[in-house]
Design an enzyme around this catalytic site. Structure first.
Site, PDB file in Angstrom:
ATOM      1  NE  ARG A   1      -5.614  60.134 -45.592  1.00  0.00           N
ATOM      2  CZ  ARG A   1      -6.852  60.618 -45.667  1.00  0.00           C
ATOM      3  NH1 ARG A   1      -7.827  59.879 -46.147  1.00  0.00           N
ATOM      4  NH2 ARG A   1      -7.125  61.848 -45.277  1.00  0.00           N
TER       5      ARG A   1
ATOM      6  CG  ASN B   1     -15.726  58.104 -40.607  1.00  0.00           C
ATOM      7  OD1 ASN B   1     -15.054  58.295 -39.597  1.00  0.00           O
ATOM      8  ND2 ASN B   1     -16.170  59.095 -41.346  1.00  0.00           N
TER       9      ASN B   1
ATOM     10  CD  GLU C   1     -11.526  68.902 -37.109  1.00  0.00           C
ATOM     11  OE1 GLU C   1     -12.501  69.085 -37.853  1.00  0.00           O
ATOM     12  OE2 GLU C   1     -10.647  69.757 -36.939  1.00  0.00           O
TER      13      GLU C   1
ATOM     14  CB  CYS D   1     -16.579  64.154 -41.606  1.00  0.00           C
ATOM     15  SG  CYS D   1     -14.869  64.127 -42.124  1.00  0.00           S
TER      16      CYS D   1
HETATM   17  P1  NAP Z   1     -19.871  59.143 -32.596  1.00  0.00           P
HETATM   18  O1  NAP Z   1     -21.047  58.298 -32.382  1.00  0.00           O
HETATM   19  O2  NAP Z   1     -19.889  60.554 -32.111  1.00  0.00           O
HETATM   20  O3  NAP Z   1     -18.635  58.359 -31.946  1.00  0.00           O
HETATM   21  C1  NAP Z   1     -17.331  58.869 -32.023  1.00  0.00           C
HETATM   22  C2  NAP Z   1     -16.500  58.294 -30.903  1.00  0.00           C
HETATM   23  O4  NAP Z   1     -17.014  58.737 -29.651  1.00  0.00           O
HETATM   24  C3  NAP Z   1     -16.504  56.771 -30.843  1.00  0.00           C
HETATM   25  O5  NAP Z   1     -15.219  56.344 -30.490  1.00  0.00           O
HETATM   26  C4  NAP Z   1     -17.490  56.490 -29.709  1.00  0.00           C
HETATM   27  O6  NAP Z   1     -17.277  55.247 -29.076  1.00  0.00           O
HETATM   28  C5  NAP Z   1     -17.146  57.634 -28.774  1.00  0.00           C
HETATM   29  N1  NAP Z   1     -18.164  57.953 -27.779  1.00  0.00           N
HETATM   30  C6  NAP Z   1     -19.478  57.654 -27.760  1.00  0.00           C
HETATM   31  N2  NAP Z   1     -20.059  58.158 -26.645  1.00  0.00           N
HETATM   32  C7  NAP Z   1     -19.096  58.793 -25.950  1.00  0.00           C
HETATM   33  C8  NAP Z   1     -19.061  59.535 -24.736  1.00  0.00           C
HETATM   34  N3  NAP Z   1     -20.145  59.726 -23.991  1.00  0.00           N
HETATM   35  N4  NAP Z   1     -17.887  60.051 -24.338  1.00  0.00           N
HETATM   36  C9  NAP Z   1     -16.772  59.884 -25.070  1.00  0.00           C
HETATM   37  N5  NAP Z   1     -16.736  59.192 -26.230  1.00  0.00           N
HETATM   38  C10 NAP Z   1     -17.887  58.669 -26.673  1.00  0.00           C
HETATM   39  O7  NAP Z   1     -19.515  59.232 -34.158  1.00  0.00           O
HETATM   40  P2  NAP Z   1     -19.395  58.043 -35.208  1.00  0.00           P
HETATM   41  O8  NAP Z   1     -20.764  57.503 -35.489  1.00  0.00           O
HETATM   42  O9  NAP Z   1     -18.328  57.092 -34.807  1.00  0.00           O
HETATM   43  O10 NAP Z   1     -18.859  58.830 -36.500  1.00  0.00           O
HETATM   44  C11 NAP Z   1     -19.705  59.510 -37.360  1.00  0.00           C
HETATM   45  C12 NAP Z   1     -19.680  60.996 -37.081  1.00  0.00           C
HETATM   46  O11 NAP Z   1     -18.335  61.459 -37.076  1.00  0.00           O
HETATM   47  C13 NAP Z   1     -20.377  61.789 -38.166  1.00  0.00           C
HETATM   48  O12 NAP Z   1     -21.139  62.798 -37.566  1.00  0.00           O
HETATM   49  C14 NAP Z   1     -19.216  62.401 -38.962  1.00  0.00           C
HETATM   50  O13 NAP Z   1     -19.547  63.557 -39.665  1.00  0.00           O
HETATM   51  C15 NAP Z   1     -18.218  62.615 -37.893  1.00  0.00           C
HETATM   52  N6  NAP Z   1     -16.866  62.704 -38.429  1.00  0.00           N
HETATM   53  C16 NAP Z   1     -16.245  63.915 -38.421  1.00  0.00           C
HETATM   54  C17 NAP Z   1     -14.965  64.037 -38.960  1.00  0.00           C
HETATM   55  C18 NAP Z   1     -14.266  65.358 -38.963  1.00  0.00           C
HETATM   56  O14 NAP Z   1     -13.053  65.362 -39.062  1.00  0.00           O
HETATM   57  N7  NAP Z   1     -14.968  66.466 -38.863  1.00  0.00           N
HETATM   58  C19 NAP Z   1     -14.327  62.922 -39.502  1.00  0.00           C
HETATM   59  C20 NAP Z   1     -14.999  61.701 -39.488  1.00  0.00           C
HETATM   60  C21 NAP Z   1     -16.262  61.603 -38.940  1.00  0.00           C
HETATM   61  P3  NAP Z   1     -18.281  54.002 -29.359  1.00  0.00           P
HETATM   62  O15 NAP Z   1     -18.057  53.624 -30.777  1.00  0.00           O
HETATM   63  O16 NAP Z   1     -17.833  52.979 -28.394  1.00  0.00           O
HETATM   64  O17 NAP Z   1     -19.665  54.509 -29.108  1.00  0.00           O
END
Ligand code: NAP
Length: 496
Positions: free
Chosen positions: A116, A169, A264, A298
């Site tokens: 994809r 994810n 997002e 998400c």
């Molecule tokens: P996350 O904990 O917010 O992490 C997302 C990204 O941010 C990772 O690459 C993380 O790196 C990085 N990050 C962490 N702390 C940071 C900081 N202080 N400054 C800059 N970047 C930082 O989210 P996740 O657990 O990976 O994903 C799950 C979340 O994503 C859920 O809430 C889901 O709903 C949301 N999501 C939204 C969408 C959408 O399109 N709306 C799509 C998919 C997922 P590290 O891994 O190194 O901590």
């Protein structure tokens, strides 16, 4: 196999390198970050913990590379993107293997994500050639008081350096959905992949390297977001941030400077079921929407709001389908696989125990082994329970029985999230009225929420995001409009 064949350059011993200036490098920090396999709960891969000095160098190279990239003809940029897409698809197997080991994505879904992503890059190249090749021509006499003495030509220019931060994810797909639009529009790009998913992302970046993109145009910095995230997002050379993830995005938007943001974020997607709904269709969609990739999407169905008169039938059907889901390892392509980290599993468990204490009906026994949580449907959930409002990001779906459609809409709109929602009814007029009333970026009628096809606009309201994604919108978000005005000494009117 990951890290072998064409990918041997990207690994040193058992630590994956980072990518800067067109080369694979070891960090001077001498430190690495461990990536724990969610299934075995043992370290599976290690990546470099990059330093602030390395971030500075990457940003400087990105700034320089962008200047000449912006002068590269659009068709040539598209040609390179098509090449990268083909290379990515050719190497889908080792990249999918990383997704299985790093984020426990079921094997078939992991391959689908890579394919994809290749399609997304190609579509972006084609779309970019069309929309970036067009500008506007305006004349001054349409505004009161003006003669036709000014011709305005607008074109679309790149922003500069784009910082892309995707979540765990979809570490490949949600990275290319930022990389493709950034590059076709003439920007350079710095990627900070999620820690879980970083190795899949490094393999994907190598496909861009093999395609022959200029040095410094794309780079990939690894390290924990909590350690280098702030330094990256507040870096003065960053001209735009495209972020997908959780609440971290809200914090970034408060710290970032005066630059465009594409955010997002999380969702609490509601699924409203009316009395006249096709209950079989609704039940299948709740299972697919709520439990695919163990609910770690998400746009997963995160709360079901069903009219009381059809609730028993719906719950019975969903319960039976959930009971048939396979639970186990991603290698065996099970429907339900371990959630990404132990802390995620603990968080989900906290929501389940809270619901139990407050009287929710458990349609299945709650079972957990390490990061693996068995799929669970919770009926008779009430608004005082945390699961009614919080995003479990796991295989648990709450059902709230409602007495009126208004009650369902009210619950949906009382959430601080507003990503997607869905409504099941055979009455299209009601479906439209409800869709209009739901405060979410998208509403699906008679289907579960979903991101995609990837060229559809995708956006969240409230805490679910800033701006809009989807191929066309992402390209438009990563450009600025520039005008050149030709001033004539006397009015000139085109004669028929
Ligand atoms: P996350 O904990 O917010 O992490 C997302 C990204 O941010 C990772 O690459 C993380 O790196 C990085 N990050 C962490 N702390 C940071 C900081 N202080 N400054 C800059 N970047 C930082 O989210 P996740 O657990 O990976 O994903 C799950 C979340 O994503 C859920 O809430 C889901 O709903 C949301 N999501 C939204 C969408 C959408 O399109 N709306 C799509 C998919 C997922 P590290 O891994 O190194 O901590």
């Amino acid at each position: 196999m990951a890290g072998t064949g064409v990918f041997t350059d990207i690994i040193d011993g058992d630590i994956y390198k980072y990518y800067a200036d067109g080369e694979w490098k070891k960090s001077s920090s001498g430190k690495s970050v461990s990536i724990v396999n969610p299934t075995t709960r043992k370290t599976h891969y290690r990546v470099q913990a990059c330093t602030q000095e390395e971030v500075n160098k990457v940003m400087e190279s990105a700034k320089i590379a962008q200047k000449s990239w912006a002068k590269t003809p659009l068709w040539k940029r598209a040609e390179l993107l098509h090449k990268a897409a083909a290379i990515l698809k050719e190497h889908k197997t080792p990249i999918a293997e990383c997704l299985v080991k790093e984020i426990a994505k079921p094997a078939k879904d992991a391959v689908t994500e890579v394919v994809r992503s290749g399609d997304l890059i190609s579509y972006t190249a084609e779309e970019g050639v069309r929309i970036l090749g067009e500008g506007k021509f305006l004349v001054s006499d349409s505004f009161p008081g003006n003669e036709r003495t000014k011709y305005c030509l607008t074109s679309k220019i790149p922003l500069g350096v784009i910082l892309a931060i995707p979540p765990f994810n979809y570490p490949v797909n949600l990275a290319v959905s930022k990389i493709g639009p950034a590059l076709i529009a003439g920007n350079s790009l710095v990627l900070k992949p999620p820690t879980q998913g970083a190795v899949a992302a490094l393999h994907m970046v190598h496909c861009f390297h093999l395609a022959g993109f200029p040095k410094g145009l794309i780079s990939c910095i690894t390290g924990r977001g909590s350690e280098i995230g702030d330094f990256l997002t507040m870096h003065p050379l960053v001209n735009c941030i495209s972020f997908t993830g959780g609440d971290t995005g809200v914090a970034i938007s408060k710290k970032a400077g005066m630059i465009p943001l594409q955010m997002e974020l999380g969702g609490k997607d509601a699924c409203i079921i009316l009395e006249d709904a096709d209950i079989d269709l609704a039940a299948s969609n709740i299972v697919k929407g709520g439990f695919s990739y163990s609910g770690q999407r998400c746009t997963a169905v995160k709360v079901v709001l069903v009219m009381e008169s059809v609730a028993d039938e719906l719950v019975e059907k969903v319960k039976s389908k959930v009971g048939k889901l396979t639970v186990g390892s991603p290698e065996e392509d099970c429907d339900i696989t371990p959630v990404v980290t132990e802390s995620s599993a603990n968080y989900i468990e906290g929501l389940v125990l809270d619901a139990k204490e407050k009287g929710a009906t458990f349609c299945h026994e709650y079972k957990r082994d390490g990061n693996l949580i068995w799929p669970l449907l919770l009926d008779n959930v009430k608004p005082d329970m945390r699961i009614a409002w919080e995003e479990p990001f796991g295989p648990v779906v709450p059902v709230i029985r409602i007495k009126s459609v208004e009650e369902g809409i009210h619950h949906c709109n009382a959430s601080n999230f507003g990503l997607q929602g869905c409504v099941f009814t055979k009455d299209i007029n009601k479906a439209i009225l409800i869709s209009d009333a739901m405060e979410t970026g998208t509403v699906q009628i008679n289907s579960a929420p979903a991101r995609g096809p990837d060229h559809f606009p995708f956006q969240g309201l409230k805490d679910s995001g800033i701006g809009s994604q989807g191929i066309t919108n992402s390209i438009n978000m990563m450009i600025k409009v520039k005008s050149i005005v030709i001033n004539l000494p006397s009015p000139s009117y085109t004669m028929g």
